[in-house]
Design an enzyme around this catalytic site. Structure first.
Site, PDB file in Angstrom:
ATOM      1  N   SER A  87       0.726  -1.080   0.079  1.00 19.10           N
ATOM      2  CA  SER A  87       0.187   0.003  -0.045  1.00 19.10           C
ATOM      3  C   SER A  87       0.917   1.243   0.025  1.00 19.10           C
ATOM      4  O   SER A  87       1.563   1.274  -0.855  1.00 19.10           O
ATOM      5  CB  SER A  87      -0.804   0.004   1.282  1.00 19.10           C
ATOM      6  OG  SER A  87      -1.880   1.093   1.084  1.00 19.10           O
ATOM      7  N   ASP A 112      -1.786   1.253  -3.483  1.00 24.33           N
ATOM      8  CA  ASP A 112      -2.488   0.203  -4.226  1.00 24.33           C
ATOM      9  C   ASP A 112      -3.739   0.563  -4.975  1.00 24.33           C
ATOM     10  O   ASP A 112      -4.558  -0.374  -5.282  1.00 24.33           O
ATOM     11  CB  ASP A 112      -2.503  -1.026  -3.604  1.00 24.33           C
ATOM     12  CG  ASP A 112      -3.406  -0.876  -2.109  1.00 24.33           C
ATOM     13  OD1 ASP A 112      -3.430   0.266  -1.755  1.00 24.33           O
ATOM     14  OD2 ASP A 112      -3.539  -1.982  -1.894  1.00 24.33           O
ATOM     15  N   ASP A 162      -6.784   1.075  -3.656  1.00 19.52           N
ATOM     16  CA  ASP A 162      -8.131   0.635  -3.236  1.00 19.52           C
ATOM     17  C   ASP A 162      -8.767   1.618  -2.362  1.00 19.52           C
ATOM     18  O   ASP A 162      -9.921   1.428  -2.063  1.00 19.52           O
ATOM     19  CB  ASP A 162      -7.813  -0.684  -2.605  1.00 19.52           C
ATOM     20  CG  ASP A 162      -6.985  -0.704  -1.174  1.00 19.52           C
ATOM     21  OD1 ASP A 162      -6.397   0.308  -1.266  1.00 19.52           O
ATOM     22  OD2 ASP A 162      -6.833  -1.707  -0.692  1.00 19.52           O
TER      23      ASP A 162
END
Length: 481
Positions: free
Chosen positions: A105, A259, A261
């Site tokens: 991340s 990442d 998301d």
């Protein structure tokens, strides 16, 4: 005799994360791949695992090692290459296969990690298979894990590009083709949104152009994060986006984490739109759609989301379910209640139509659709969903977490006997329903550090500030003793 390998420092409650190669080496990745195949893939009867990675330099090598571990158990591997975490969830859901996403991340470049999921993007956490994967991987590394039954024929490794399918799938869930023209500044933070935004919001994946003018910031994929940390929840990491939105006279700004998301939203004045407001806005859209289809919708929110979410969405015919903080809890509640949508204060947004998984890109599409389908600026739209004053999360380092929390509980239950106290996640003291003045606060202990996390909200900013300061004074009392 017990083994010597201990992976507890890198295999946490929800995922794998560690420094490469000192903690997360190709050897460790291979063992985790083999353990995943044995403990999760085989029991589910799956024949293949889909694997992707983010822009970190260590990604391809770790993927290769992990794939070797998986294929050693007779399971095939489908590599999808560079992708966002929600791109991996799409692959797992659409291909009906377990998956592994190599990402850390927003952690610094020296880190990498693995997010594992079952068939249909269902999470693998400490209580849903990750503990068994860790134990098995430790045994493999110690040479204590013998073969399971007869010798198997190794699986094969193949490659597929799913970016265009991912983009088309998301566009099919939210129609933004008829919105008014919008200028959108996007800060990818040198993360995977630099790949997904041109595909979904632009024409890079071969889809028709949308009425959006995209102004890109830091779209170059670079796992060293040369411009700023790819964590949009930290205010310092929004400064460039906020300035660019104002400078370009844009309608909206979007910031994604490494990442991709999570998605954070900035209005046309450069003001941050709270994730709670986004939860309420998207939730209302999904409720409206469900009711129009003759269904009774369920919305999930965690306990430190603004009370605006249950207040506004609960005024409809929707059912609201309150849960603990953390994506594994949200996903579990999403699935068990067949919830259409779920939101967290951390800018994770979950959708039934996306296998109950989180996707920042789908949330962004909803925001763009809501903004572009009416004439008002985003600041006015967001204000409708931000009726209360919130402190944001404030951390305090304390010597004795339990003692500090009990000190606060004693004072407030004595001063406000009518307040409601619950312990769903830490301690929430609520003076809200039918009471004046209206306020609530939550104190949660960190799982890894001697920290207490405080969130305060009130119907009035002056009350919020006083409550925040009074609770912090009690929490930190030991420092002044």
């Amino acid at each position: 005799m017990s083994g010597v390998t201990d992976l507890s420092s890198i295999i946490k409650a929800y995922d794998v994360r560690g420094v490469v190669p000192q903690e997360l080496s190709p050897t460790v990745a291979r063992a985790i791949g083999e353990a995943f195949a044995r403990e999760v893939v085989a029991p589910e009867g799956a024949s293949r695992v889909v694997v992707g990675h983010d822009m970190r330099e260590s990604g391809p090598g770790l993927v290769e090692a992990f794939a070797q571990g998986v294929t050693s158990q007779g399971v095939d591997v489908v590599r999808i290459g560079l992708c966002s975490t929600d791109g991996l969830y799409f692959a797992s859901g659409s291909m009906d296969a377990p998956g592994a996403m190599f990402t850390a991340s927003h952690n610094p470049a020296r880190y990498n990690g693995i997010k594992l999921c079952r068939v249909g993007a269902r999470p693998v956490g400490q209580d849903s298979g990750l503990a068994q994967v860790r134990t098995r991987a430790e045994e493999i590394l110690d040479g204590a894990a013998g073969p399971d039954g007869a010798e198997t024929t190794p699986g094969v490794i193949g490659d597929v590009d799913l970016l265009a399918e991912y983009a088309a799938f998301l566009r099919g869930l939210v129609d933004v083709t008829t919105v008014r023209p919008l200028k959108v500044v996007v800060d990818a933070g040198n993360g995977m949104a630099g790949l997904t935004v041109p595909a979904v919001l632009g024409t890079a994946a071969g889809l028709p152009a949308l009425p959006l003018e995209i102004v890109p910031l830091y779209f170059e994929l670079d796992g060293t994060f040369p411009n700023h940390e790819a964590n949009p929840l930290e205010p310092a990491n929004l400064v460039d986006l906020q300035a660019a939105v104002v400078a370009h006279e844009a309608d909206v700004g979007l910031a994604f984490d490494g990442d991709a998301d999570r998605c954070f939203v900035v209005d046309e004045r450069g003001g941050a739109v709270s994730p709670s407001a986004v939860t309420a806005l998207v939730g209302m859209r999904e409720i409206t759609r469900e009711l129009a289809a003759g269904r009774t919708p369920t919305i999930i929110h965690n306990l430190i989301t603004s009370r605006a979410v249950p207040d506004l969405l609960g005024a409809t015919d929707a059912r609201l379910v309150r849960t603990r903080v953390g994506h594994s809890f949200i996903k579990a509640e999403m699935a068990s209640h067949d919830a259409v949508f779920g939101g967290e204060h951390s800018a994770h947004y979950y959708f039934r139509d996306f296998w109950f998984a989180d996707t920042g890109m789908l949330a962004a599409l909803h925001v763009l659709a809501a903004l572009g389908s009416q004439p008002h600026p985003l600041s006015a739209l967001a204000e409708m969903y931000t009726p209360y004053a919130a402190s944001g999360e404030i951390n305090s380092t304390v010597t004795d977490v339990a003692e500090a929390a009990e000190r606060v509980r004693e004072v407030y239950t004595r001063a406000y006997p009518e307040a409601v106290v619950d312990t769903l996640d830490g301690m929430t003291v609520s003076h809200w329903d039918g009471q004046h003045p209206r306020w609530w606060f939550n104190l949660r202990a960190s799982n890894t550090e001697p920290l207490l996390r405080l969130n305060v909200e009130a119907a009035d900013e002056d009350i919020m500030i006083k409550l925040r300061d009074d609770v912090l004074s009690l929490v930190r009392e030991e420092k002044d003793a």
